[in-house]
Motif scaffolding. Sequence first.
Motif, PDB file in Angstrom:
ATOM      1  N   TYR A 196      52.893  30.337  87.367  1.00  0.00           N
ATOM      2  CA  TYR A 196      54.159  29.618  87.274  1.00  0.00           C
ATOM      3  C   TYR A 196      55.200  30.503  86.588  1.00  0.00           C
ATOM      4  CZ  TYR A 196      51.628  25.286  88.341  1.00  0.00           C
ATOM      5  OH  TYR A 196      50.876  24.312  88.943  1.00  0.00           O
TER       6      TYR A 196
ATOM      7  N   GLY B  10      47.677  29.313  79.897  1.00  0.00           N
ATOM      8  CA  GLY B  10      47.645  30.385  78.921  1.00  0.00           C
ATOM      9  C   GLY B  10      48.926  30.380  78.113  1.00  0.00           C
ATOM     10  N   GLN B  11      48.995  31.269  77.144  1.00  0.00           N
ATOM     11  CA  GLN B  11      50.149  31.291  76.251  1.00  0.00           C
ATOM     12  C   GLN B  11      51.375  31.912  76.921  1.00  0.00           C
ATOM     13  OE1 GLN B  11      47.810  33.504  76.279  1.00  0.00           O
ATOM     14  NE2 GLN B  11      48.614  35.510  75.705  1.00  0.00           N
TER      15      GLN B  11
ATOM     16  N   LEU C 137      53.556  31.892  83.320  1.00  0.00           N
ATOM     17  CA  LEU C 137      52.402  31.139  82.865  1.00  0.00           C
ATOM     18  C   LEU C 137      51.286  31.176  83.897  1.00  0.00           C
ATOM     19  CD1 LEU C 137      54.441  28.066  81.632  1.00  0.00           C
ATOM     20  CD2 LEU C 137      53.094  29.544  80.141  1.00  0.00           C
TER      21      LEU C 137
ATOM     22  N   LEU D  93      59.384  33.237  81.302  1.00  0.00           N
ATOM     23  CA  LEU D  93      58.018  33.122  80.796  1.00  0.00           C
ATOM     24  C   LEU D  93      57.110  32.905  82.002  1.00  0.00           C
ATOM     25  CD1 LEU D  93      56.127  32.813  78.287  1.00  0.00           C
ATOM     26  CD2 LEU D  93      56.523  30.347  78.470  1.00  0.00           C
TER      27      LEU D  93
ATOM     28  N   GLN E  49      58.637  30.128  84.330  1.00  0.00           N
ATOM     29  CA  GLN E  49      59.422  29.159  83.570  1.00  0.00           C
ATOM     30  C   GLN E  49      60.648  29.862  82.981  1.00  0.00           C
ATOM     31  OE1 GLN E  49      57.587  27.220  80.143  1.00  0.00           O
ATOM     32  NE2 GLN E  49      58.862  25.403  80.440  1.00  0.00           N
TER      33      GLN E  49
ATOM     34  N   GLN F 186      63.910  25.239  81.395  1.00  0.00           N
ATOM     35  CA  GLN F 186      63.513  24.579  82.633  1.00  0.00           C
ATOM     36  C   GLN F 186      62.006  24.337  82.667  1.00  0.00           C
ATOM     37  OE1 GLN F 186      65.016  26.458  86.147  1.00  0.00           O
ATOM     38  NE2 GLN F 186      66.982  26.953  85.211  1.00  0.00           N
ATOM     39  N   GLY F 187      61.586  23.541  83.620  1.00  0.00           N
ATOM     40  CA  GLY F 187      60.163  23.307  83.801  1.00  0.00           C
ATOM     41  C   GLY F 187      59.525  24.457  84.565  1.00  0.00           C
ATOM     42  N   PRO F 188      58.219  24.599  84.446  1.00  0.00           N
ATOM     43  CA  PRO F 188      57.517  25.653  85.190  1.00  0.00           C
ATOM     44  C   PRO F 188      57.674  25.459  86.695  1.00  0.00           C
ATOM     45  CG  PRO F 188      56.128  24.744  83.451  1.00  0.00           C
ATOM     46  CD  PRO F 188      57.315  23.854  83.566  1.00  0.00           C
TER      47      PRO F 188
END
Lengths: 114, 115
Positions: free
Chosen positions: B35, B107-108, B90, B88, B37, B41-43
């Motif tokens: 994903y 995951g982080q 993910l 980001l 992000q 915003q959302g993933p």
Amino acid sequence: GQQVMQIPQYQHVQEGEDFTTYCNSSTTLSNIQWYKQRPGGHPVFLIQLVKSGEVKKQKRLTFQFGEAKKNSSLHITATQTTDVGTYFCAGPMNYGGATNKLIFGTGTLLAVQP
Amino acid sequence: DAGVTQSPTHLIKTRGQQVTLRCSPKSGHDTVSWYQQALGQGPQFIFQYYEEEERQRGNFPDRFSGHQFPNYSSELNVNALLLGDSALYLCASSLFAGGAGTEAFFGQGTRLTVV
């Protein structure tokens, strides 16, 4: 295409007040999942709802899945500073299909003032 | 029991460069989804790998590609980086057999900055 919207985008509450976020999908969902993402963190699974009209509780959190399986809500009673973060709902893209491709909602950022 | 691990945690790249991000799924999981992000915003779903094949793909250009290895770990490759690729990234692991009702473990993330 399939869309999942959440309202409000942002909510600022005093500690001890209640909080609710609403999730609406443009299509029927086989299930709805809720995730919490702390600032600077990653989404963490909270719960999954599957049945029409289902209600589940986790301590101060109450989750509900709508009768038509197109909407859901998360209610937090007596918010605490540890509740701070963005709450996302997410639904599988293919209804009934063997996939867990998730469509995430737009998220609601909760700020709690001590 | 290790959860989902991603590497690196942060990365800075220049426009036009290529980047590879890595993910090891949670023990016992066989499916990896990626994903993107963007801030606030959302993933957004990029693609999903199961049995070393891309099974599902979101609305991302061919510059985004991936791979899954026999041990279920996965890589995300992005070519010809654009400033807009800053986000980001993910990785989420799950069990394919669980179908549409499977919980995803994230995951982080890898924070990618393109300058």
